[in-house]
Design a protein around this motif. Structure first.
Motif, PDB file in Angstrom:
ATOM      1  N   ASP A  82       0.856  -1.178   0.000  1.00 11.38           N
ATOM      2  CA  ASP A  82       0.000   0.000   0.000  1.00 11.38           C
ATOM      3  C   ASP A  82       0.893   1.229   0.000  1.00 11.38           C
ATOM      4  O   ASP A  82       2.129   1.091  -0.069  1.00 11.38           O
ATOM      5  CB  ASP A  82      -1.004  -0.008   1.174  1.00 11.38           C
ATOM      6  N   GLY A  83       0.320   2.401   0.009  1.00  6.87           N
ATOM      7  CA  GLY A  83       1.140   3.616  -0.047  1.00  6.87           C
ATOM      8  C   GLY A  83       0.395   4.778   0.568  1.00  6.87           C
ATOM      9  O   GLY A  83      -0.707   5.101   0.131  1.00  6.87           O
ATOM     10  N   LEU A  84       0.981   5.358   1.619  1.00  7.53           N
ATOM     11  CA  LEU A  84       0.357   6.500   2.293  1.00  7.53           C
ATOM     12  C   LEU A  84       1.434   7.545   2.562  1.00  7.53           C
ATOM     13  O   LEU A  84       2.604   7.325   2.226  1.00  7.53           O
ATOM     14  CB  LEU A  84      -0.347   6.060   3.577  1.00  7.53           C
ATOM     15  N   LYS A  85       1.029   8.672   3.158  1.00  6.65           N
ATOM     16  CA  LYS A  85       2.006   9.750   3.311  1.00  6.65           C
ATOM     17  C   LYS A  85       1.952  10.415   4.687  1.00  6.65           C
ATOM     18  O   LYS A  85       0.889  10.467   5.316  1.00  6.65           O
ATOM     19  CB  LYS A  85       1.739  10.842   2.278  1.00  6.65           C
ATOM     20  N   ALA A  86       3.105  10.964   5.097  1.00  9.31           N
ATOM     21  CA  ALA A  86       3.189  11.822   6.290  1.00  9.31           C
ATOM     22  C   ALA A  86       3.580  13.224   5.815  1.00  9.31           C
ATOM     23  O   ALA A  86       4.369  13.371   4.877  1.00  9.31           O
ATOM     24  CB  ALA A  86       4.243  11.299   7.254  1.00  9.31           C
ATOM     25  N   PHE A  87       3.006  14.225   6.478  1.00 12.63           N
ATOM     26  CA  PHE A  87       3.220  15.623   6.090  1.00 12.63           C
ATOM     27  C   PHE A  87       3.714  16.414   7.288  1.00 12.63           C
ATOM     28  O   PHE A  87       3.295  16.157   8.418  1.00 12.63           O
ATOM     29  CB  PHE A  87       1.895  16.243   5.624  1.00 12.63           C
ATOM     30  N   LYS A 263     -16.693  -1.760  -8.641  1.00 11.27           N
ATOM     31  CA  LYS A 263     -17.395  -3.020  -8.916  1.00 11.27           C
ATOM     32  C   LYS A 263     -16.427  -4.186  -8.996  1.00 11.27           C
ATOM     33  O   LYS A 263     -16.732  -5.208  -9.572  1.00 11.27           O
ATOM     34  CB  LYS A 263     -18.176  -2.893 -10.241  1.00 11.27           C
ATOM     35  N   GLY A 264     -15.205  -4.005  -8.505  1.00 11.28           N
ATOM     36  CA  GLY A 264     -14.313  -5.163  -8.442  1.00 11.28           C
ATOM     37  C   GLY A 264     -13.049  -5.058  -9.277  1.00 11.28           C
ATOM     38  O   GLY A 264     -12.113  -5.814  -9.067  1.00 11.28           O
ATOM     39  N   SER A 265     -13.007  -4.118 -10.231  1.00 17.76           N
ATOM     40  CA  SER A 265     -11.803  -4.056 -11.066  1.00 17.76           C
ATOM     41  C   SER A 265     -11.028  -2.755 -10.857  1.00 17.76           C
ATOM     42  O   SER A 265      -9.991  -2.542 -11.478  1.00 17.76           O
ATOM     43  CB  SER A 265     -12.181  -4.199 -12.543  1.00 17.76           C
ATOM     44  N   ILE A 266     -11.548  -1.888  -9.984  1.00 20.04           N
ATOM     45  CA  ILE A 266     -10.936  -0.567  -9.771  1.00 20.04           C
ATOM     46  C   ILE A 266     -10.434  -0.489  -8.329  1.00 20.04           C
ATOM     47  O   ILE A 266     -11.104  -0.972  -7.418  1.00 20.04           O
ATOM     48  CB  ILE A 266     -12.011   0.529  -9.977  1.00 20.04           C
ATOM     49  N   LEU A 267      -9.294   0.156  -8.129  1.00 14.82           N
ATOM     50  CA  LEU A 267      -8.813   0.296  -6.746  1.00 14.82           C
ATOM     51  C   LEU A 267      -9.665   1.332  -5.998  1.00 14.82           C
ATOM     52  O   LEU A 267      -9.867   2.437  -6.505  1.00 14.82           O
ATOM     53  CB  LEU A 267      -7.349   0.742  -6.730  1.00 14.82           C
ATOM     54  N   PRO A 268     -10.168   0.980  -4.813  1.00 19.87           N
ATOM     55  CA  PRO A 268     -10.933   1.968  -4.025  1.00 19.87           C
ATOM     56  C   PRO A 268      -9.969   2.976  -3.398  1.00 19.87           C
ATOM     57  O   PRO A 268      -9.433   2.739  -2.319  1.00 19.87           O
ATOM     58  CB  PRO A 268     -11.636   1.130  -2.948  1.00 19.87           C
ATOM     59  N   GLY A 269      -9.733   4.059  -4.085  1.00 15.10           N
ATOM     60  CA  GLY A 269      -8.734   5.035  -3.642  1.00 15.10           C
ATOM     61  C   GLY A 269      -9.178   5.776  -2.388  1.00 15.10           C
ATOM     62  O   GLY A 269     -10.343   6.146  -2.249  1.00 15.10           O
ATOM     63  N   VAL A 270      -8.216   6.017  -1.514  1.00 15.73           N
ATOM     64  CA  VAL A 270      -8.499   6.826  -0.316  1.00 15.73           C
ATOM     65  C   VAL A 270      -8.719   8.286  -0.760  1.00 15.73           C
ATOM     66  O   VAL A 270      -9.572   8.992  -0.220  1.00 15.73           O
ATOM     67  CB  VAL A 270      -7.353   6.695   0.713  1.00 15.73           C
ATOM     68  N   THR A 271      -7.977   8.716  -1.770  1.00 12.33           N
ATOM     69  CA  THR A 271      -8.177  10.085  -2.274  1.00 12.33           C
ATOM     70  C   THR A 271      -9.530  10.189  -2.977  1.00 12.33           C
ATOM     71  O   THR A 271     -10.215  11.210  -2.867  1.00 12.33           O
ATOM     72  CB  THR A 271      -7.033  10.468  -3.244  1.00 12.33           C
ATOM     73  N   ARG A 272      -9.926   9.125  -3.688  1.00  8.34           N
ATOM     74  CA  ARG A 272     -11.249   9.098  -4.326  1.00  8.34           C
ATOM     75  C   ARG A 272     -12.329   9.335  -3.269  1.00  8.34           C
ATOM     76  O   ARG A 272     -13.215  10.155  -3.438  1.00  8.34           O
ATOM     77  CB  ARG A 272     -11.431   7.723  -5.010  1.00  8.34           C
ATOM     78  N   PHE A 309     -10.378  15.072 -13.902  1.00  5.31           N
ATOM     79  CA  PHE A 309      -9.160  15.025 -13.087  1.00  5.31           C
ATOM     80  C   PHE A 309      -9.015  13.647 -12.466  1.00  5.31           C
ATOM     81  O   PHE A 309      -9.993  12.897 -12.333  1.00  5.31           O
ATOM     82  CB  PHE A 309      -9.137  16.129 -12.016  1.00  5.31           C
ATOM     83  N   ALA A 310      -7.776  13.320 -12.123  1.00 10.75           N
ATOM     84  CA  ALA A 310      -7.471  12.046 -11.477  1.00 10.75           C
ATOM     85  C   ALA A 310      -7.190  12.313 -10.007  1.00 10.75           C
ATOM     86  O   ALA A 310      -6.800  13.427  -9.631  1.00 10.75           O
ATOM     87  CB  ALA A 310      -6.252  11.426 -12.147  1.00 10.75           C
ATOM     88  N   SER A 311      -7.403  11.282  -9.164  1.00  8.61           N
ATOM     89  CA  SER A 311      -7.143  11.436  -7.727  1.00  8.61           C
ATOM     90  C   SER A 311      -6.283  10.273  -7.255  1.00  8.61           C
ATOM     91  O   SER A 311      -6.521   9.123  -7.639  1.00  8.61           O
ATOM     92  CB  SER A 311      -8.468  11.433  -6.955  1.00  8.61           C
ATOM     93  N   GLY A 312      -5.285  10.576  -6.447  1.00 13.13           N
ATOM     94  CA  GLY A 312      -4.436   9.510  -5.907  1.00 13.13           C
ATOM     95  C   GLY A 312      -3.480  10.058  -4.869  1.00 13.13           C
ATOM     96  O   GLY A 312      -3.226  11.271  -4.829  1.00 13.13           O
ATOM     97  N   THR A 313      -2.960   9.184  -4.047  1.00 11.48           N
ATOM     98  CA  THR A 313      -2.063   9.598  -2.969  1.00 11.48           C
ATOM     99  C   THR A 313      -0.836  10.333  -3.509  1.00 11.48           C
ATOM    100  O   THR A 313      -0.410  11.336  -2.953  1.00 11.48           O
ATOM    101  CB  THR A 313      -1.611   8.346  -2.194  1.00 11.48           C
ATOM    102  N   ALA A 314      -0.289   9.812  -4.598  1.00  9.57           N
ATOM    103  CA  ALA A 314       0.972  10.365  -5.081  1.00  9.57           C
ATOM    104  C   ALA A 314       0.801  11.804  -5.559  1.00  9.57           C
ATOM    105  O   ALA A 314       1.548  12.686  -5.149  1.00  9.57           O
ATOM    106  CB  ALA A 314       1.524   9.483  -6.194  1.00  9.57           C
TER     107      ALA A 314
END
Ligand SMILES: Cc1ncc(COP(=O)(O)O)c(C=O)c1O
Length: 368
Positions: A82-87, A263-272, A309-314
């Protein structure tokens, strides 16, 4: 400390600190961190054995792993991450963004690959301890952060396709800058109808390396043609939009924020999820529904598609300026950053850097 579903908790973190003269060199310039290039001094480790559960929680100097060449992860891909961040906020406090949600997703990934989960609260404690020890690696520069990469891999030495009885959990951290070289400028993405990333019922909704390996060829071909990322379509009809590169995707269409359903093929993004929650707070209607590439192209033509637009941790929020589909490039919002993308980016990063209130309690300090 972290336990699997059924085993007794271990209680202590063994800490071996790197001696001062052996510390890794810090990046010379926080404006040029790139992504995933620098690694901090320490790593978190723990081991799992069937019947014993997770044990030997330890923080050690960053270094190579010792793996049996017959480790199951190396042969059959029983591995998740997984991948998360500290600020770092202006006052210097270091805080993690929604860490429990990333750890819960990691557990869902583990479950899908028949791997043991971790106890979220005690693993979070261990992560906080790791980031505290390496807190001088958390960048001071606004826009930069400390990326945290937890991994679980199957370490039992066996050359048969089976569920491993042994696992290794480790966490690396390292300072990162913005994900895209373009920064917050709109990207150019290519719709592929030649390759697919994941199919429902498969492993597309979890973070496991095979999904990323499967995406490389399409991404390479897109880069060669001057695009930043690939926009994936559903694997069956190749007509519905799924996600983009390592991000989820949003369309601001006629005043409604539309994103493909989970629906099963997409990553459930935390940013989403963060975007959906913020849009809800701002009374922007959100629809999680299938959206076809035809509908996207048609609405660009009709002028009803305001923003993509796209959403993601990075990258947090990444506006899309152009979409290439079947040999034609379509420009979105005159290739400019949209108002909603900007508002979301400002709000999310404002909360992350402690400049805006955090009414949802998304930020978790690493110090007590
Ligand atoms: C395939 C894929 N989709 C979407 C995302 C966005 O998820 P998140 O917002 O949790 O980073 C990621 C990144 O983790 C990803 O790898």
């Amino acid at each position: 400390m972290p336990t699997s579903r059924d085993e007794k908790p271990a209680l202590e973190i063994e800490i071996t600190e790197v001696e001062l003269p052996n510390r890794r060199p810090k990046p010379p310039d926080e404006d040029k961190l790139g992504f995933g290039i620098f690694f901090s001094d320490h790593m978190l480790h723990m081991d799992y054995q069937k019947g014993e559960g997770w044990h030997r929680v330890r923080i050690e100097p960053y270094g190579s792993l010792s793996l049996d060449p017959a480790s199951l992860a190396l042969h059959y891909g029983q591995q998740i991450f997984d991948g998360l961040k500290a600020f770092r906020s202006g006052e210097g406090a270091v805080r993690l963004f929604r860490p429990r949600e990333y750890l819960e997703r990691m557990n869902r990934s583990s479950a899908r690959l028949c791997m043991p989960g971790v106890d979220v609260e005690s693993t979070l404690e261990a992560l906080r301890a790791l980031v505290r020890i390496d807190s001088d690696w958390v960048p001071k520069k606004r826009g930069a952060s400390l990326y945290i990469r937890p991994v679980i891999l199957a370490t039992e030495a066996a050359l048969g396709v089976k569920v491993s009885d042994e696992y290794s959990f480790f966490v690396l951290t390292g300072p990162v800058g913005p994900y895209y070289a373009e920064g917050f400028n709109p990207t150019k993405i290519l719709v592929t109808d030649r390759y697919v990333r994941a199919v429902r019922g498969g492993i597309g909704e979890v973070k496991t390396p095979g999904n990323y390996a499967a995406s490389l060829m399409a991404a390479e071909e897109a880069y060669e043609q001057g695009y930043t990322q690939v926009l994936w379509l559903d694997a069956c009809s190749r007509s519905y939009v799924e996600e983009v590169g390592t991000s989820n995707i949003f369309f601001y269409l006629n005043g409604v924020l539309v994103t493909p359903p989970l629906k099963g093929s997409i990553l459930p993004g935390v940013t989403r999820r963060t975007v959906i929650e913020l849009a809800g707070n701002w009374d922007i209607p959100v629809e999680e529904r299938p959206i076809s590439i035809e509908e996207v192209i048609e609405s660009i033509g009709k002028g009803t598609l305001g923003e993509i637009f796209a959403s993601g941790t990075a990258a947090v929020i990444s506006p899309v300026g152009q979409i290439g589909y079947q040999g034609t490039d379509y420009t979105v919002n005159q290739g400019a950053v949209g108002e909603l993308a900007q508002r979301l980016f400002d709000e999310i990063t404002g909360i992350q850097y402690g400049e805006r209130p955090d009414p949802h309690g998304w930020m978790v300090p690493v110090a007590d």
